[in-house]
Design a protein around this motif. Structure first.
Motif, PDB file in Angstrom:
ATOM      1  N   VAL A 196     -15.784 -38.635  22.167  1.00 18.57           N
ATOM      2  CA  VAL A 196     -14.908 -37.651  22.791  1.00 18.57           C
ATOM      3  C   VAL A 196     -13.551 -38.314  22.896  1.00 18.57           C
ATOM      4  O   VAL A 196     -13.460 -39.453  23.357  1.00 18.57           O
ATOM      5  CB  VAL A 196     -15.442 -37.257  24.191  1.00 18.57           C
ATOM      6  CG1 VAL A 196     -14.507 -36.278  24.856  1.00 18.57           C
ATOM      7  CG2 VAL A 196     -16.849 -36.712  24.095  1.00 18.57           C
ATOM      8  N   LYS A 197     -12.493 -37.653  22.461  1.00 13.15           N
ATOM      9  CA  LYS A 197     -11.169 -38.265  22.461  1.00 13.15           C
ATOM     10  C   LYS A 197     -10.872 -38.915  23.806  1.00 13.15           C
ATOM     11  O   LYS A 197     -10.967 -38.273  24.850  1.00 13.15           O
ATOM     12  CB  LYS A 197     -10.097 -37.228  22.130  1.00 13.15           C
ATOM     13  CG  LYS A 197      -8.728 -37.832  21.985  1.00 13.15           C
ATOM     14  CD  LYS A 197      -7.701 -36.804  21.570  1.00 13.15           C
ATOM     15  CE  LYS A 197      -6.358 -37.479  21.448  1.00 13.15           C
ATOM     16  NZ  LYS A 197      -5.322 -36.562  21.062  1.00 13.15           N
ATOM     17  N   GLY A 198     -10.536 -40.201  23.761  1.00  8.25           N
ATOM     18  CA  GLY A 198     -10.222 -40.938  24.982  1.00  8.25           C
ATOM     19  C   GLY A 198     -11.447 -41.431  25.723  1.00  8.25           C
ATOM     20  O   GLY A 198     -11.327 -42.009  26.783  1.00  8.25           O
ATOM     21  N   HIS A 199     -12.619 -41.185  25.170  1.00  7.94           N
ATOM     22  CA  HIS A 199     -13.851 -41.595  25.832  1.00  7.94           C
ATOM     23  C   HIS A 199     -14.757 -42.326  24.846  1.00  7.94           C
ATOM     24  O   HIS A 199     -14.687 -42.099  23.645  1.00  7.94           O
ATOM     25  CB  HIS A 199     -14.594 -40.387  26.390  1.00  7.94           C
ATOM     26  CG  HIS A 199     -13.883 -39.759  27.530  1.00  7.94           C
ATOM     27  ND1 HIS A 199     -12.828 -38.886  27.350  1.00  7.94           N
ATOM     28  CD2 HIS A 199     -14.033 -39.884  28.854  1.00  7.94           C
ATOM     29  CE1 HIS A 199     -12.391 -38.498  28.533  1.00  7.94           C
ATOM     30  NE2 HIS A 199     -13.095 -39.086  29.456  1.00  7.94           N
ATOM     31  N   CYS A 200     -15.587 -43.185  25.389  1.00  8.03           N
ATOM     32  CA  CYS A 200     -16.528 -43.965  24.586  1.00  8.03           C
ATOM     33  C   CYS A 200     -17.929 -43.440  24.805  1.00  8.03           C
ATOM     34  O   CYS A 200     -18.233 -42.824  25.796  1.00  8.03           O
ATOM     35  CB  CYS A 200     -16.503 -45.425  25.014  1.00  8.03           C
ATOM     36  SG  CYS A 200     -14.907 -46.204  24.875  1.00  8.03           S
ATOM     37  N   GLN A 201     -18.766 -43.702  23.851  1.00 11.48           N
ATOM     38  CA  GLN A 201     -20.174 -43.389  24.043  1.00 11.48           C
ATOM     39  C   GLN A 201     -20.870 -44.665  24.460  1.00 11.48           C
ATOM     40  O   GLN A 201     -20.302 -45.710  24.291  1.00 11.48           O
ATOM     41  CB  GLN A 201     -20.770 -42.811  22.769  1.00 11.48           C
ATOM     42  CG  GLN A 201     -20.749 -43.746  21.603  1.00 11.48           C
ATOM     43  CD  GLN A 201     -21.532 -43.149  20.437  1.00 11.48           C
ATOM     44  OE1 GLN A 201     -21.886 -41.998  20.400  1.00 11.48           O
ATOM     45  NE2 GLN A 201     -21.796 -43.970  19.483  1.00 11.48           N
ATOM     46  N   PRO A 202     -22.015 -44.700  25.019  1.00  8.16           N
ATOM     47  CA  PRO A 202     -22.937 -43.609  25.264  1.00  8.16           C
ATOM     48  C   PRO A 202     -22.700 -42.885  26.593  1.00  8.16           C
ATOM     49  O   PRO A 202     -23.272 -41.838  26.823  1.00  8.16           O
ATOM     50  CB  PRO A 202     -24.294 -44.289  25.261  1.00  8.16           C
ATOM     51  CG  PRO A 202     -24.016 -45.656  25.773  1.00  8.16           C
ATOM     52  CD  PRO A 202     -22.636 -46.007  25.244  1.00  8.16           C
ATOM     53  N   SER A 227     -10.516 -47.628  30.974  1.00 11.76           N
ATOM     54  CA  SER A 227     -11.005 -48.496  32.049  1.00 11.76           C
ATOM     55  C   SER A 227     -12.475 -48.851  31.944  1.00 11.76           C
ATOM     56  O   SER A 227     -12.942 -49.733  32.654  1.00 11.76           O
ATOM     57  CB  SER A 227     -10.742 -47.843  33.409  1.00 11.76           C
ATOM     58  OG  SER A 227     -11.461 -46.636  33.510  1.00 11.76           O
ATOM     59  N   GLY A 228     -13.196 -48.194  31.091  1.00 12.33           N
ATOM     60  CA  GLY A 228     -14.622 -48.475  30.968  1.00 12.33           C
ATOM     61  C   GLY A 228     -14.954 -48.982  29.585  1.00 12.33           C
ATOM     62  O   GLY A 228     -14.104 -49.081  28.724  1.00 12.33           O
ATOM     63  N   ASN A 229     -16.200 -49.308  29.396  1.00 14.47           N
ATOM     64  CA  ASN A 229     -16.613 -49.783  28.078  1.00 14.47           C
ATOM     65  C   ASN A 229     -17.575 -48.806  27.424  1.00 14.47           C
ATOM     66  O   ASN A 229     -18.210 -49.122  26.430  1.00 14.47           O
ATOM     67  CB  ASN A 229     -17.236 -51.170  28.177  1.00 14.47           C
ATOM     68  CG  ASN A 229     -18.463 -51.197  29.061  1.00 14.47           C
ATOM     69  OD1 ASN A 229     -18.934 -50.170  29.528  1.00 14.47           O
ATOM     70  ND2 ASN A 229     -18.991 -52.379  29.288  1.00 14.47           N
ATOM     71  N   GLY A 230     -17.684 -47.625  28.005  1.00  9.80           N
ATOM     72  CA  GLY A 230     -18.559 -46.610  27.441  1.00  9.80           C
ATOM     73  C   GLY A 230     -20.016 -46.782  27.804  1.00  9.80           C
ATOM     74  O   GLY A 230     -20.862 -46.069  27.300  1.00  9.80           O
ATOM     75  N   ASN A 278     -33.311 -42.044  25.444  1.00  4.93           N
ATOM     76  CA  ASN A 278     -34.178 -43.167  25.763  1.00  4.93           C
ATOM     77  C   ASN A 278     -33.293 -44.350  26.126  1.00  4.93           C
ATOM     78  O   ASN A 278     -32.071 -44.255  26.092  1.00  4.93           O
ATOM     79  CB  ASN A 278     -35.130 -43.486  24.597  1.00  4.93           C
ATOM     80  CG  ASN A 278     -34.403 -43.862  23.347  1.00  4.93           C
ATOM     81  OD1 ASN A 278     -33.511 -44.699  23.355  1.00  4.93           O
ATOM     82  ND2 ASN A 278     -34.780 -43.250  22.229  1.00  4.93           N
ATOM     83  N   ALA A 279     -33.925 -45.450  26.483  1.00  8.79           N
ATOM     84  CA  ALA A 279     -33.171 -46.625  26.960  1.00  8.79           C
ATOM     85  C   ALA A 279     -32.155 -47.105  25.939  1.00  8.79           C
ATOM     86  O   ALA A 279     -31.056 -47.534  26.305  1.00  8.79           O
ATOM     87  CB  ALA A 279     -34.138 -47.737  27.334  1.00  8.79           C
ATOM     88  N   ARG A 280     -32.468 -47.024  24.653  1.00  3.17           N
ATOM     89  CA  ARG A 280     -31.525 -47.458  23.615  1.00  3.17           C
ATOM     90  C   ARG A 280     -30.270 -46.593  23.583  1.00  3.17           C
ATOM     91  O   ARG A 280     -29.222 -47.050  23.159  1.00  3.17           O
ATOM     92  CB  ARG A 280     -32.195 -47.455  22.253  1.00  3.17           C
ATOM     93  CG  ARG A 280     -33.171 -48.610  22.086  1.00  3.17           C
ATOM     94  CD  ARG A 280     -33.757 -48.548  20.732  1.00  3.17           C
ATOM     95  NE  ARG A 280     -34.517 -47.287  20.658  1.00  3.17           N
ATOM     96  CZ  ARG A 280     -35.502 -47.042  19.850  1.00  3.17           C
ATOM     97  NH1 ARG A 280     -35.858 -47.930  18.964  1.00  3.17           N
ATOM     98  NH2 ARG A 280     -36.144 -45.891  19.869  1.00  3.17           N
ATOM     99  N   ASP A 281     -30.387 -45.346  24.009  1.00  3.47           N
ATOM    100  CA  ASP A 281     -29.230 -44.455  24.012  1.00  3.47           C
ATOM    101  C   ASP A 281     -28.200 -44.840  25.083  1.00  3.47           C
ATOM    102  O   ASP A 281     -27.062 -44.370  25.039  1.00  3.47           O
ATOM    103  CB  ASP A 281     -29.657 -43.004  24.259  1.00  3.47           C
ATOM    104  CG  ASP A 281     -30.491 -42.447  23.136  1.00  3.47           C
ATOM    105  OD1 ASP A 281     -30.260 -42.829  21.966  1.00  3.47           O
ATOM    106  OD2 ASP A 281     -31.400 -41.640  23.425  1.00  3.47           O
ATOM    107  N   LEU A 282     -28.598 -45.663  26.026  1.00  6.32           N
ATOM    108  CA  LEU A 282     -27.715 -46.013  27.140  1.00  6.32           C
ATOM    109  C   LEU A 282     -26.926 -47.289  26.918  1.00  6.32           C
ATOM    110  O   LEU A 282     -26.096 -47.653  27.744  1.00  6.32           O
ATOM    111  CB  LEU A 282     -28.524 -46.124  28.439  1.00  6.32           C
ATOM    112  CG  LEU A 282     -29.293 -44.883  28.856  1.00  6.32           C
ATOM    113  CD1 LEU A 282     -30.027 -45.130  30.159  1.00  6.32           C
ATOM    114  CD2 LEU A 282     -28.386 -43.666  28.973  1.00  6.32           C
ATOM    115  N   VAL A 283     -27.192 -47.989  25.835  1.00  2.00           N
ATOM    116  CA  VAL A 283     -26.494 -49.256  25.578  1.00  2.00           C
ATOM    117  C   VAL A 283     -25.699 -49.199  24.294  1.00  2.00           C
ATOM    118  O   VAL A 283     -25.873 -48.362  23.468  1.00  2.00           O
ATOM    119  CB  VAL A 283     -27.438 -50.464  25.543  1.00  2.00           C
ATOM    120  CG1 VAL A 283     -28.022 -50.693  26.913  1.00  2.00           C
ATOM    121  CG2 VAL A 283     -28.513 -50.297  24.517  1.00  2.00           C
TER     122      VAL A 283
END
Length: 72
Positions: free
Chosen positions: A3-9, A42-45, A67-72
């Motif tokens: 998302v523009k200006g945002h990181c995943q996950p 300010s965050g690392n996503g 799942n847990a992998r989607d959060l890292v």
């Protein structure tokens, strides 16, 4: 997902749970904390590990495939 200006996950989870306000409400956290997770400035996503279990529980309850992998 990017998302523009945002990181995943974090942005992906926040969007899936209904946005920053809804995610913060569900996790009983300040909106600023949740917003910071996804902010490219300010965050690392990433969602802090201490919240992973609860986030995954909420995803399960709302039928969101994560799942847990989607959060890292």
């Amino acid at each position: 997902m990017y998302v523009k200006g945002h990181c995943q996950p974090a942005a992906r989870v926040i969007a899936a749970l209904g946005g920053v306000s809804r995610t913060a409400e569900l996790l009983k956290l300040p909106k600023s904390n949740v917003s910071r997770w996804a902010s490219a400035a300010s965050g690392n996503g990433k969602i802090p590990r201490k919240h992973h279990e609860r986030v995954l529980e909420l995803c399960h309850v709302f039928g969101i495939k994560m799942n847990a992998r989607d959060l890292v």
